[in-house]
Motif scaffolding. Structure first.
Motif, PDB file in Angstrom:
ATOM      1  N   LYS A  90       0.830  -1.203   0.000  1.00 59.93           N
ATOM      2  CA  LYS A  90       0.000   0.000   0.000  1.00 59.93           C
ATOM      3  C   LYS A  90       0.865   1.254   0.000  1.00 59.93           C
ATOM      4  N   TYR A  94       0.838   4.399  -2.442  1.00 56.63           N
ATOM      5  CA  TYR A  94       0.652   5.744  -1.913  1.00 56.63           C
ATOM      6  C   TYR A  94       1.844   6.635  -2.245  1.00 56.63           C
ATOM      7  N   ASP A 193      -0.203   7.499   5.772  1.00 52.18           N
ATOM      8  CA  ASP A 193      -1.007   6.358   5.313  1.00 52.18           C
ATOM      9  C   ASP A 193      -2.498   6.704   5.352  1.00 52.18           C
ATOM     10  N   ALA A 197      -5.126   6.992   2.272  1.00 53.80           N
ATOM     11  CA  ALA A 197      -6.249   6.063   2.324  1.00 53.80           C
ATOM     12  C   ALA A 197      -7.567   6.823   2.260  1.00 53.80           C
TER      13      ALA A 197
END
Length: 203
Positions: A90, A94, A193, A197
């Motif tokens: 992830k 990102y 993060d 997200a």
């Protein structure tokens, strides 16, 4: 010789069989009452156990049933909103978003011929450090200042602000003690993060 007087015994008019039947019926009623009480307590225990048993939502976060029937997040710190097995993948996605955002910011400054019109040195530093973390690249203080797209003195000042907020950490390079490296703390990584997200662009 004295005559012994025999006192007449009271006549027991009850039927032994009737008494035993009544006693058995009475005991049966008591047993039924105890059984219902035990079952009720057992059901209550199961209900309480189910209510307190942790549930897992779709994001893998432990939750506990609330009295209103909803769920509340379990207590305890959450370093990252993702499972450790997929956090690296992830963060790579990102980091691509961060790289695009950083490039757009630089292109905007170039078009308007003045970076200071849209300057956010702290955000530029965080983007730069997040990309570096995903690529496992060390970043020196001087490089971080350049990444801020601001004068060195401004970059250093914002590094100090970010450090005070525990978003970045400065430490000596183990291979060269004269060089000071900068990296995101776990708090800084988690915040970045959560930001990416929340955009939903890399889902």
């Amino acid at each position: 010789m004295l005559n012994e007087t025999v006192q007449p015994q009271p006549e027991n008019r009850s039927n032994p069989e009737t008494d035993l039947g009544a006693l058995a019926e009475h005991l049966s009623v008591i047993a039924d009452a105890l059984r219902k009480t035990t079952n009720g307590a057992h059901d209550l225990e199961n209900t309480a156990s189910h209510a307190l048993r942790p549930h897992i939502n779709t994001q893998g976060t432990p939750q506990t049933a609330s009295p209103s029937g909803g769920h509340s997040s379990a207590q305890g710190p959450a370093p990252s909103p993702f499972h450790p097995t997929d956090i690296k993948a992830k963060r790579i996605r990102y980091a691509n978003l961060a790289r695009d955002a950083y490039a757009i910011r630089r292109r905007r400054g170039t078009i308007f011929a003045n970076d200071e019109l849209f300057g956010e040195p702290a955000w530029d530093i965080l983007l730069d450090l997040y990309i570096a973390h995903a690529e496992s690249k060390p970043v020196s203080v001087s490089s971080a200042c350049i990444g801020s797209a601001a004068p060195p003195t401004t970059g250093l000042r914002w590094l100090g602000v970010l450090s005070e907020n525990e978003l970045i950490l400065r430490q000596h390079d183990p291979e060269d003690q004269r060089r000071v490296l900068v990296r995101l703390t776990e708090k800084g990584l988690t915040a970045m993060d959560e930001y990416f997200a929340s955009t939903g662009m890399a889902a």
